[in-house]
Every structure is written in C-alpha cells, then in structure tokens.
Design a protein around this motif. Structure first.
Motif, short mmCIF file in Angstrom:
data_model
loop_
_atom_site.label_atom_id
_atom_site.label_comp_id
_atom_site.label_asym_id
_atom_site.label_seq_id
_atom_site.Cartn_x
_atom_site.Cartn_y
_atom_site.Cartn_z
N PHE A 1 48.70 -10.01 27.98
CA PHE A 1 49.06 -9.62 26.62
C PHE A 1 50.50 -9.11 26.58
CE2 PHE A 1 44.44 -9.04 26.63
CZ PHE A 1 44.08 -9.74 25.49
N LEU B 1 46.15 -1.63 21.56
CA LEU B 1 45.62 -2.54 22.58
C LEU B 1 44.95 -1.75 23.70
CD1 LEU B 1 45.67 -5.67 23.20
CD2 LEU B 1 47.52 -5.14 24.80
N ILE C 1 50.24 -12.66 22.28
CA ILE C 1 51.27 -11.71 21.87
C ILE C 1 50.95 -11.16 20.49
CG2 ILE C 1 53.71 -11.43 21.27
CD1 ILE C 1 54.37 -13.50 23.41
N PHE C 2 50.98 -9.81 20.38
CA PHE C 2 50.69 -9.13 19.13
C PHE C 2 51.92 -8.38 18.64
CE2 PHE C 2 46.55 -8.98 21.45
CZ PHE C 2 45.83 -9.81 20.61
N TYR C 3 52.14 -8.41 17.33
CA TYR C 3 53.27 -7.71 16.74
C TYR C 3 52.88 -6.42 16.01
CZ TYR C 3 56.96 -11.18 17.51
OH TYR C 3 57.90 -12.01 18.07
N SER C 4 51.60 -6.22 15.75
CA SER C 4 51.20 -5.04 14.98
C SER C 4 49.80 -4.58 15.37
CB SER C 4 51.23 -5.34 13.48
OG SER C 4 50.14 -6.19 13.13
N GLN D 1 56.09 -5.09 27.02
CA GLN D 1 56.23 -4.52 25.69
C GLN D 1 57.68 -4.65 25.22
OE1 GLN D 1 53.48 -0.77 27.07
NE2 GLN D 1 54.62 -0.49 25.18
N PRO E 1 48.66 -4.44 28.25
CA PRO E 1 49.78 -5.37 28.08
C PRO E 1 50.55 -5.55 29.38
CG PRO E 1 50.38 -3.23 27.19
CD PRO E 1 48.94 -3.12 27.63
N THR F 1 51.39 -0.71 18.54
CA THR F 1 50.63 -1.92 18.90
C THR F 1 50.11 -1.81 20.32
OG1 THR F 1 52.09 -3.19 17.45
CG2 THR F 1 50.70 -4.43 18.96
N ALA F 2 50.96 -1.36 21.23
CA ALA F 2 50.54 -1.19 22.62
C ALA F 2 49.42 -0.16 22.73
CB ALA F 2 51.73 -0.77 23.48
N VAL G 1 45.92 -6.57 16.46
CA VAL G 1 45.01 -6.23 17.56
C VAL G 1 43.61 -5.96 17.01
CG1 VAL G 1 44.52 -4.62 19.43
CG2 VAL G 1 46.89 -5.28 18.94
N THR H 1 53.14 -7.04 23.66
CA THR H 1 53.06 -6.30 22.40
C THR H 1 54.44 -5.89 21.91
OG1 THR H 1 52.75 -4.20 23.57
CG2 THR H 1 50.76 -5.38 22.88
#
Length: 246
Positions: free
Chosen positions: A204, A215, A180-183, A225, A222, A211-212, A187, A206
């Motif tokens: 993934f 990616l 999981i990415f927040y920014s 989202q 992802p 961020t999405a 990524v 996001t």
C-alpha cells in the motif's frame, strides 16, 4: 516482489500525468478506479448549519467539488456574492477552477502549494483580519480547522459536500500487487467493500498522515507515504519505491 499492476483509488487524470512516465519507464500497468464519489449538499442541509455566507469576507477552497457546491448553493439560495469577496485555495489548479464561476483577479484570488500551511502563509499578516468561510467535506480532517485556530484566524466551518462509498464488487484485488490511497475516505471505502481483506503480500501507498493513520487503524501497513521532503507527491514516492525495488 515484482510489481506489475497498481490500483490507484482516484479517477484517471485528464491529460498528461506523471504516471504515464512511470508506466513507460517501469513497464507496468496502472488502473484508476474511484473508491468514493463526492456530491454537493442540498440547500436544506446547508441551511441547517445556520451559516450566513455574507457575514464572511473570504472563502477557503481545498477542492473543485467544494467550488461547484458553493456556487450551486449560492444560485439556488439566491445569494449574491460580492465582488469584494476574496478566495484562498489549496493549489493553483483549484484557484484557476474559480474561472468557471467568477472573473479571475489576482488581487482577490490566492493559492497555496497543496497543504494547509501554505494557505496560511498566503493569508499572511495582510489578510489575517478577514472573516473566513472554511468549506469542508463531511469527513474532513480535524487538523484543518485546528491549524486555523492555532494561526489565530477568524473562521466558520461550512460543510458543502458529502462523501459516498462506491461499489467495488467488480474489482479483482488479486490482480494488483500495490494499492494507493489518497484520503481516509478511500481507505474506509476499501474496508467496507472488502471487510475480510488480509494484507499478506499486498503493498500500500498513502498520501497524507491521516490516510496513513486510517490504513494502520485497519491493521494494514503502507510501504511508502507522501508527502515527504524526498517525495512531495505520490508519483515521486512511487518512483522512489520502484527504484529501490529494482
């Protein structure tokens, strides 16, 4: 695919977090490993932007690191911030963090609900004539100042922090079914650390459109989202996904 291990590219939350309920309810493991670190700009780098802080009557903060950097620079550069200065913050938590440096007064401190639209709403017609100092990181989302332009607000962009990539060489990606990415910066850090990564069965999640998009630019997709009307937070989006994946 059964999800047993999740990696979140953020520091572990202090105190209670909704992820604790997710861990208990679904019997899985969540590791928090920061993919980036943020440091404040030096006074020399800030001066290079040729910004006079005292030309402004209000300041926009979207992170605690920006607050730390701003007041550190103000002290180092001997800038006396007047008591009349107003502060507009992205969330209540960021606003409360100001207490570390100033007396918290409701007439001077305002906050949104975690998105730029809510900050602009907090500004409203009452404060639209303020001269805003918009504090940003070096890798800021261009949608942020663009929204202020569209709202007809007078502001100056001020870069206060820089984002650095962490060394992730000790992270075993094979352990995790979901990342999981927040920014966008997280990524980019991931791709710098693992340039040959292939998604295959890895999932993934996001937070935020930028961020999405970052990616997807890396040819990764992802599976969920946030924020969305159904899932305003990553924790809720993750819960919704796990429910569907039962």
């Amino acid at each position: 695919m059964k999800i047993k291990n999740i990696l979140i590219s953020q520091p572990k939350p202090n105190g209670y977090s909704p992820y604790e309920e997710i861990i208990e309810k679904y019997g899985l493991n969540i590791d928090f490993i920061p993919f980036i670190r943020v440091e404040g700009l030096s006074a020399k780098d800030f001066r290079a932007q040729r910004i006079n802080v005292l030309d402004h009557t209000a300041i926009i903060f979207t992170s605690r690191s920006a607050i730390d950097s701003f007041f550190s620079l103000s002290e180092e550069m001997r800038i006396a911030i007047p008591d009349t200065m107003k502060y507009f913050c992205s969330t209540e938590a960021v606003a409360f963090y100001l207490q570390k440096y100033i007396v918290y007064r409701k007439r001077r401190i305002f906050f949104g609900k975690g998105n730029l639209a809510s900050i602009i709403e907090a500004i409203g017609s009452k404060h639209k004539n303020e001269r805003f100092l918009f504090t940003l990181a070096d890798c800021y989302n261009p949608d942020l100042p663009l929204a202020f332009e569209k709202a007809g607000l007078t502001f100056t962009k001020a870069i206060l922090t820089r984002t650095l990539t962490e060394d992730l060489s000790k992270v075993d990606l094979k352990k995790y079914q979901l990342l999981i990415f927040y920014s966008p910066a997280e990524v980019r850090s991931f791709m710098e650390n693992f340039p040959d990564f292939k998604q295959n069965s890895t999932l993934f999640g996001t937070f935020g459109n930028a961020t999405a998009a970052t990616l997807k630019d890396a040819n990764l997709k992802p599976c969920f989202q946030a924020p969305t009307p159904e899932a305003p937070s990553i924790a809720q989006a993750l819960t919704n996904y796990l429910e569907k994946d039962k």
